[in-house]
Design a protein around this motif. Structure first.
Motif, short mmCIF file in Angstrom:
data_model
loop_
_atom_site.label_atom_id
_atom_site.label_comp_id
_atom_site.label_asym_id
_atom_site.label_seq_id
_atom_site.Cartn_x
_atom_site.Cartn_y
_atom_site.Cartn_z
N ALA A 27 0.84 -1.20 0.00
CA ALA A 27 0.00 0.00 0.00
C ALA A 27 0.86 1.23 0.00
O ALA A 27 0.52 2.23 -0.61
CB ALA A 27 -0.93 -0.02 1.20
N ASP A 28 1.99 1.16 0.69
CA ASP A 28 2.89 2.31 0.71
C ASP A 28 3.44 2.59 -0.66
O ASP A 28 3.56 3.73 -1.09
CB ASP A 28 4.03 2.07 1.69
CG ASP A 28 3.57 2.16 3.13
OD1 ASP A 28 2.50 2.80 3.34
OD2 ASP A 28 4.26 1.64 3.99
N GLU A 29 3.78 1.47 -1.32
CA GLU A 29 4.33 1.66 -2.64
C GLU A 29 3.28 2.23 -3.58
O GLU A 29 3.56 3.12 -4.37
CB GLU A 29 4.87 0.34 -3.19
CG GLU A 29 6.16 -0.09 -2.53
CD GLU A 29 6.67 -1.38 -3.10
OE1 GLU A 29 6.25 -1.75 -4.21
OE2 GLU A 29 7.50 -1.98 -2.45
N SER A 30 2.09 1.71 -3.53
CA SER A 30 1.03 2.20 -4.42
C SER A 30 0.66 3.62 -4.05
O SER A 30 0.33 4.44 -4.89
CB SER A 30 -0.18 1.29 -4.38
OG SER A 30 -0.76 1.35 -3.09
N GLY A 31 0.74 3.98 -2.77
CA GLY A 31 0.47 5.36 -2.35
C GLY A 31 1.54 6.30 -2.88
O GLY A 31 1.26 7.43 -3.28
N GLU A 60 3.29 5.75 -5.56
CA GLU A 60 3.08 5.87 -7.01
C GLU A 60 1.96 6.84 -7.31
O GLU A 60 2.07 7.65 -8.23
CB GLU A 60 2.72 4.49 -7.59
CG GLU A 60 3.91 3.60 -7.74
CD GLU A 60 3.52 2.27 -8.35
OE1 GLU A 60 2.49 2.20 -9.05
OE2 GLU A 60 4.26 1.32 -8.13
N HIS A 61 0.91 6.75 -6.50
CA HIS A 61 -0.23 7.66 -6.70
C HIS A 61 0.22 9.10 -6.47
O HIS A 61 -0.16 10.02 -7.21
CB HIS A 61 -1.38 7.24 -5.78
CG HIS A 61 -2.58 8.12 -5.92
ND1 HIS A 61 -3.30 8.18 -7.10
CD2 HIS A 61 -3.17 8.98 -5.05
CE1 HIS A 61 -4.28 9.04 -6.92
NE2 HIS A 61 -4.22 9.54 -5.67
N HIS A 62 0.96 9.30 -5.39
CA HIS A 62 1.45 10.63 -5.05
C HIS A 62 2.38 11.18 -6.15
O HIS A 62 2.30 12.34 -6.55
CB HIS A 62 2.17 10.58 -3.70
CG HIS A 62 2.67 11.92 -3.25
ND1 HIS A 62 1.83 12.98 -3.01
CD2 HIS A 62 3.93 12.37 -2.99
CE1 HIS A 62 2.55 14.02 -2.64
NE2 HIS A 62 3.85 13.66 -2.61
N LEU A 63 3.26 10.31 -6.67
CA LEU A 63 4.14 10.72 -7.77
C LEU A 63 3.35 11.04 -9.03
O LEU A 63 3.68 11.98 -9.77
CB LEU A 63 5.19 9.64 -8.04
CG LEU A 63 6.29 9.49 -6.99
CD1 LEU A 63 7.19 8.29 -7.33
CD2 LEU A 63 7.12 10.75 -6.88
N ALA A 64 2.31 10.28 -9.29
CA ALA A 64 1.47 10.52 -10.47
C ALA A 64 0.76 11.86 -10.35
O ALA A 64 0.67 12.63 -11.31
CB ALA A 64 0.48 9.39 -10.64
#
Length: 194
Positions: free
Chosen positions: A2-6, A8-12
């Protein structure tokens, strides 16, 4: 994960916001450059229109004479083929140009014209010119010391001999003789004759 996907979302989101701010700045520069080019073209067209209008006005004025022009002469001056003579041209704003020289060898030609020989005082250039018999001539010594106006046709006999009388010969812009004026202060004795 979830941290990684968060992340990625934040970077996007960050990348998307960067694109929103980057694209409008580029578009603004392109728009500003386009506006500058359009203003330059308009200024060039406006100044070109002014220059074109001025050029057309000058061209039209040079082609069209203001008022009626002088009547064409029946005969133009005829310089001898070996002569270095070029009829003088009036200066800007002047009506006539002139030369000073001995006028002699007058001969009456057909068609009411007179041919005379002119020897320029300054250069010594000798040339022949023709003029209508009605060409005005201002005289003094040639008329016995009494100032007056005569016509060239009346003076053929007196001017038929060799160099004796000095005249200022006035030419128009087309090289035609318009008048002669006796330069009595320059008339000199030649060969003991006066």
């Amino acid at each position: 994960m979830a941290d990684e996907s968060g992340l990625e979302h934040h970077l996007a989101d960050l990348a998307a916001s960067g694109q929103r701010f980057a694209v409008p700045a580029t578009a603004e520069r392109i728009r500003a450059r386009g506006d500058r080019l359009r203003r330059r073209k308009q200024a060039a067209a406006a100044s070109g229109g002014v220059v074109l209008t001025a050029a057309l006005a000058v061209g039209v004025l040079s082609l069209v004479r203001l008022g009626p022009g002088p009547a064409p002469a029946a005969v133009k001056p005829a310089a001898s083929s070996t002569s270095r003579f070029v009829p003088p041209v009036p200066a800007p704003g002047e009506e006539y140009a002139g030369e000073i020289g001995y006028v002699y060898g007058a001969v009456l030609l057909e068609g009411d014209t007179v041919q005379v020989t002119v020897e320029q005082l300054r250069t010594g250039v000798v040339h022949k010119v023709t003029a209508p018999t009605h060409t005005p001539v201002e005289v003094k010594h040639l008329a016995g010391g009494k100032p007056g106006d005569m016509r060239l046709g009346e003076l053929v006999g007196r001017l038929s001999a060799g160099p004796r009388w000095v005249f200022a010969v006035d030419y128009d812009g087309e090289g035609r003789i318009q008048s002669l004026r006796e330069a009595f202060w320059l008339s000199v004795e030649r060969d003991g004759q006066r």
